[in-house]
Structures are given as C-alpha cells and as structure tokens.
Design a protein around this motif. Structure first.
Motif, PDB file in Angstrom:
ATOM      1  N   GLU A 274     -48.922   9.538 -27.627  1.00  0.00           N
ATOM      2  CA  GLU A 274     -48.092   9.036 -26.626  1.00  0.00           C
ATOM      3  C   GLU A 274     -47.069   9.986 -25.961  1.00  0.00           C
ATOM      4  O   GLU A 274     -46.614  11.050 -26.769  1.00  0.00           O
ATOM      5  N   GLU A 275     -46.598   9.890 -24.828  1.00  0.00           N
ATOM      6  CA  GLU A 275     -45.379  10.671 -24.222  1.00  0.00           C
ATOM      7  C   GLU A 275     -44.831   9.938 -23.061  1.00  0.00           C
ATOM      8  O   GLU A 275     -45.433   9.022 -22.754  1.00  0.00           O
ATOM      9  N   THR A 276     -43.451  10.180 -23.079  1.00  0.00           N
ATOM     10  CA  THR A 276     -42.710   9.357 -22.026  1.00  0.00           C
ATOM     11  C   THR A 276     -43.394   9.470 -20.721  1.00  0.00           C
ATOM     12  O   THR A 276     -43.687  10.838 -20.334  1.00  0.00           O
ATOM     13  N   VAL A 277     -43.249   8.680 -19.706  1.00  0.00           N
ATOM     14  CA  VAL A 277     -43.423   8.718 -18.482  1.00  0.00           C
ATOM     15  C   VAL A 277     -42.756   9.877 -17.670  1.00  0.00           C
ATOM     16  O   VAL A 277     -43.248  10.951 -16.967  1.00  0.00           O
ATOM     17  N   GLY A 278     -41.274  10.001 -17.914  1.00  0.00           N
ATOM     18  CA  GLY A 278     -40.768  11.121 -17.285  1.00  0.00           C
ATOM     19  C   GLY A 278     -41.225  12.464 -17.678  1.00  0.00           C
ATOM     20  O   GLY A 278     -41.116  13.437 -17.214  1.00  0.00           O
ATOM     21  N   GLY A 279     -41.554  12.634 -19.163  1.00  0.00           N
ATOM     22  CA  GLY A 279     -41.843  14.012 -19.795  1.00  0.00           C
ATOM     23  C   GLY A 279     -43.342  14.370 -18.948  1.00  0.00           C
ATOM     24  O   GLY A 279     -43.572  15.469 -18.590  1.00  0.00           O
TER      25      GLY A 279
ATOM     26  N   ARG B 124     -44.078  17.451 -16.318  1.00  0.00           N
ATOM     27  CA  ARG B 124     -45.270  18.344 -16.421  1.00  0.00           C
ATOM     28  C   ARG B 124     -46.049  18.593 -15.373  1.00  0.00           C
ATOM     29  O   ARG B 124     -46.516  19.783 -14.827  1.00  0.00           O
ATOM     30  N   LEU B 125     -46.027  17.433 -14.658  1.00  0.00           N
ATOM     31  CA  LEU B 125     -46.864  17.365 -13.289  1.00  0.00           C
ATOM     32  C   LEU B 125     -46.003  18.175 -12.178  1.00  0.00           C
ATOM     33  O   LEU B 125     -46.901  18.929 -11.425  1.00  0.00           O
TER      34      LEU B 125
ATOM     35  N   ALA C 183     -53.939  13.992 -10.309  1.00  0.00           N
ATOM     36  CA  ALA C 183     -53.261  14.332  -9.227  1.00  0.00           C
ATOM     37  C   ALA C 183     -53.297  15.765  -8.853  1.00  0.00           C
ATOM     38  O   ALA C 183     -53.161  16.324  -7.677  1.00  0.00           O
ATOM     39  N   ARG C 184     -53.504  16.734  -9.769  1.00  0.00           N
ATOM     40  CA  ARG C 184     -53.725  18.236  -9.505  1.00  0.00           C
ATOM     41  C   ARG C 184     -55.147  18.332  -8.581  1.00  0.00           C
ATOM     42  O   ARG C 184     -54.962  19.055  -7.555  1.00  0.00           O
ATOM     43  N   GLY C 185     -56.067  17.775  -9.060  1.00  0.00           N
ATOM     44  CA  GLY C 185     -57.537  17.831  -8.489  1.00  0.00           C
ATOM     45  C   GLY C 185     -57.286  17.304  -7.009  1.00  0.00           C
ATOM     46  O   GLY C 185     -57.806  17.817  -6.089  1.00  0.00           O
TER      47      GLY C 185
END
Length: 432
Positions: A224-229, A233-234, A273-275
């Motif tokens: 898992e990772e936080t939404v903010g993290g 990264r995005l 999102a990147r694509g």
C-alpha cells in the motif's frame, strides 16, 4: 555425463516418483538433483503463469539467481516454444550468458519456462535435451497439482508471461515517450541558449536512464501507499512534460492524502494518467491539461481534461493499452470529447467490491465479472464480449476462468444455467 543410466527403467521411474512426490518448495531442488548427470549447472530459474503470488522461482547459486529479473525471463521466453528446448546466449542477471530454456504448458496450465544456467557453454546433445524436456513436463504437472486454487491465465502470443511482459513494455513505452517529448520541448524552447539546452537535455537523459535501470530491477512495491504519496509521484512524473513546452499542466490533489491505496491501484492510476496525457499531447492544439484525483469510499476516480480540439477517440487510448489496464482491475475508462471544447477522460478504479448476501451464489463476483457473466447467459462468445465491454479477448478469457472457479462449475453453459437459476437478468441492459 552419465546418460546411460537413463536407460534403466528403475532409475527413470525413481526420478519420476521423486518429482511427483516433491513438495511445492522442493520441486526445483528435486529437478536439479535429477538433472545433475544430464547437464552440470549453477542454477535453475522458473517463470510460471500458474502461481498467483510469484511468477519467478529459483534454485542454486543465490548470488546469481537473486539478480535475475522477470523482465529478462520474459524476454528469454520469446525464443522458446513449448516442447522445443532452446540453447543459446541470453541476458540474465544483467549479463549475456549461455542458457538452456525449456517450456511446458500441460492442460490446465498457463505455461511455465525453466532457464538452466549451465556450468559450461557447450550445448547438450539432442537426446539429453529430450530427457530434460520430459522432466520439465513432469515438474510443471506437479506444480499445477499443488496449486489447485490458482486460476490459469491465458498467455498467448507468445505463450508465457504475456501479461507481465505487456505491462513492462507498456510502462517502458510511456516512460520513453515522456522522455522524448520532454527532450523535444527542450530543443524547441526559446528560453534556453544552446549551452543551457544541451546541459538540460543531458540531465533529462541521465534521469531517464536511472529510471530505466530501476525499472529493470523489478523491485517489489509495498502493498500500500498513501494517496498523497502516489499523487506526488504522478506530478513529479508529468512535471517535466510542461517545464519546457507550451503546455501548462495543472494538478488538483485529492483531499484525503493520508488514506492508503492498494499498490496495484496506485500504479494503474499513475500509468493511466501518464498514458492519457501523452495521448492528449499527440493530437496537437493543446495548451492546458488538468489532472485531478478524487478518492471515494469504493473507488479512485482520475479525471484528465484538456483544451484541445475535442476530437480524441476512445480507440486512441488503446495505443497505450489504457483500456486493458483499467479493465484488468475491474475499472472503467470513459472518454467525453466535444469538438472545439476539449476532451475529458475519466478512469474509475474500484477500491472495494460491492456487498452481496452470502446466500447469493453470485455474491463472490466483482462488477466486471458480472458484466461478463451477463453476456455468457446470452451465449455471446469471447470476441463479442470483448467488443461490447471494450476490453481484449485475453482479458475476457481471464474473467471467464475466474467466474468458473468462483461459481464452482466446469463450463460456460453451467455458469449461465446457475446465473439464470439465481434470477440473473434475462435481458441485456442498455449501456450508455
């Protein structure tokens, strides 16, 4: 090499017996011992589509096997056909080295490949290769027997690791496209002189190489990772795209920044999102793109809006495999393009499955599996289902396999009959 011993029926049966009795964690070690007089080797590495937890297993020289990545094994798999051993040089553990590779795909299996790292560079004799192939066939059958809970995934063209390889290739393609787009922006900008542009382009290229090497290492993500993290990264990932171009990127972060997201959902949201941003840039005439995330109780919704010509078609997103990526997680991707007003792309990724009564035999199916089951009830084949749901045929086959497993039935017809008996809709609803 003591090949003559394999002409002794008692020896051959003893080896087969040992393989078919080996516990799951000892299959490779048992196989290694059996192969010792056939081919001297440092290590064995296995790539399988049948294990839901790990695609790669290994036995032998730990300093060597720990550096072998699933990406390298997937590349090796493209040279190997089922039942036809292959010997040659391949990149494993970061270096070109002699490798013997054998592949097997017995009924009920998604396929498995064994990479043997020999002690010398000489190719085994054809009769030795035939014995190794048969041993690997037995080992693969044993793996399937010990993992009845695993649902084989159809991995066609090539036969093994198609899903893993497709994910890696798609991610690398997007990463390279991001780098090239950024470099073009640097070369075209009028805000930097020639020397500054050269230094900036060099820094971008070096950063891209570092990211490429990190990707090749195939590090395991935390669960898992936080939404903010993840959103941070995005924004870092996409920030370079606007730094030296005429396109302004705006980011609207979610409110609940400390909420935890499953790693696969976060990764899918980032790559989608990147694509999507890259696809929007390809159409031209775009000066502003806004990326926002909204996290609700049951889903993560990514919304990406541009001010372009408004002619973006859903098929354009297939170039970056965006539809398949989202559908693989039972999500949905929607494109709303209005000529001369721009395009809005919305990706919905579910965080939890809807609750159903435990008495409902269909209660264990997720929304996408229910969509597929609804079309099975009406006798639709995989190609038609793929077209209706805008996903690939391979994804449909995966969902069908999971449906049969969850319902405890053996055929599509039995699944359809059980659905009708449970009061499943008898008419297809209109999908807008």
């Amino acid at each position: 090499m003591v090949y003559a011993d394999w002409g002794d029926p008692q020896r051959t049966l003893a080896v087969a017996k040992a393989l078919m009795r080996a516990p799951l964690k000892e299959i490779l070690s048992t196989l290694s011992e059996a192969m010792t007089d056939l081919i001297q080797h440092h290590a064995l590495v296995m790539l399988t589509g049948d294990c839901p937890k790990s695609a790669t297993w290994n036995h032998g020289d730990a300093e060597l096997t720990q550096d072998v990545t699933s990406t390298e094994l997937a590349a090796l798999a493209t040279h190997v056909d089922v039942g036809k051993p292959w010997f040659g040089e391949a990149r494993l553990a970061g270096s070109l080295r002699p490798v013997l590779a054998v592949a097997s795909a017995p009924p009920g299996s998604a396929g498995a490949m064994l990479a043997v790292l020999p002690a010398d560079g000489s190719a085994p004799e054809p009769r030795v290769l035939a014995v190794i192939q048969q041993l690997w066939d037995l080992a693969t059958v044993r793996v399937i027997d010990l993992m009845p809970q695993a649902v084989p995934v159809d991995m066609a063209g090539p036969w093994i690791a198609n899903s893993e390889r497709a994910r890696v290739v798609a991610n690398l393609t997007d990463a390279h496209a991001t780098t090239l787009t950024t470099l073009l922006g640097v070369l075209r900008t009028r805000t930097l002189d020639a020397e500054a542009a050269r230094r900036t382009a060099t820094d971008i290229a070096v950063s891209a190489l570092v990211e490429l090497r990190a990707t090749g290492e195939d590090e395991e993500l935390p669960p898992e990772e936080t939404v903010g993290g993840a959103f941070g990264r995005l924004s870092d990932m996409l920030g370079l795209l606007s730094r030296y171009s005429n396109v302004e990127l705006e980011f609207s972060p979610p409110d609940c920044r400390q909420r935890l997201l499953p790693a696969d959902i976060a990764r899918a949201a980032l790559t989608t999102a990147r694509g999507t941003v890259l696809t929007m840039l390809e159409q031209g005439g775009v000066s502003r793109i806004r990326v926002s995330w909204q996290v609700e109780d049951t889903e993560l919704r990514t919304t990406i809006r541009d001010d372009g010509p408004g002619t973006l078609a859903a098929e354009a997103l297939a170039v970056h495999r965006l539809t398949d990526r989202v559908a693989a997680l039972n999500g949905a991707l929607h494109v709303d393009a209005v000529p001369e007003w721009g395009t809005i792309v919305t990706a919905r990724l579910p965080l939890t499955a809807p609750d159903r009564p435990h008495s409902d035999p269909l209660g264990g199916l997720n929304p996408r599996e229910l969509d597929v089951l609804e079309r099975l009830v009406h006798g639709h084949r995989n190609r038609a289902i793929a077209q209706q749901l805008q996903i690939s045929e391979h994804t449909v086959k995966f969902h069908v396999a999971k449906i049969l497993k969850k319902l405890g039935v053996n055929s599509r017809g039995e699944a359809a009959a059980l659905a009708r008996a449970s009061g499943f809709p008898t008419a297809l609803s209109l999908v807008t």
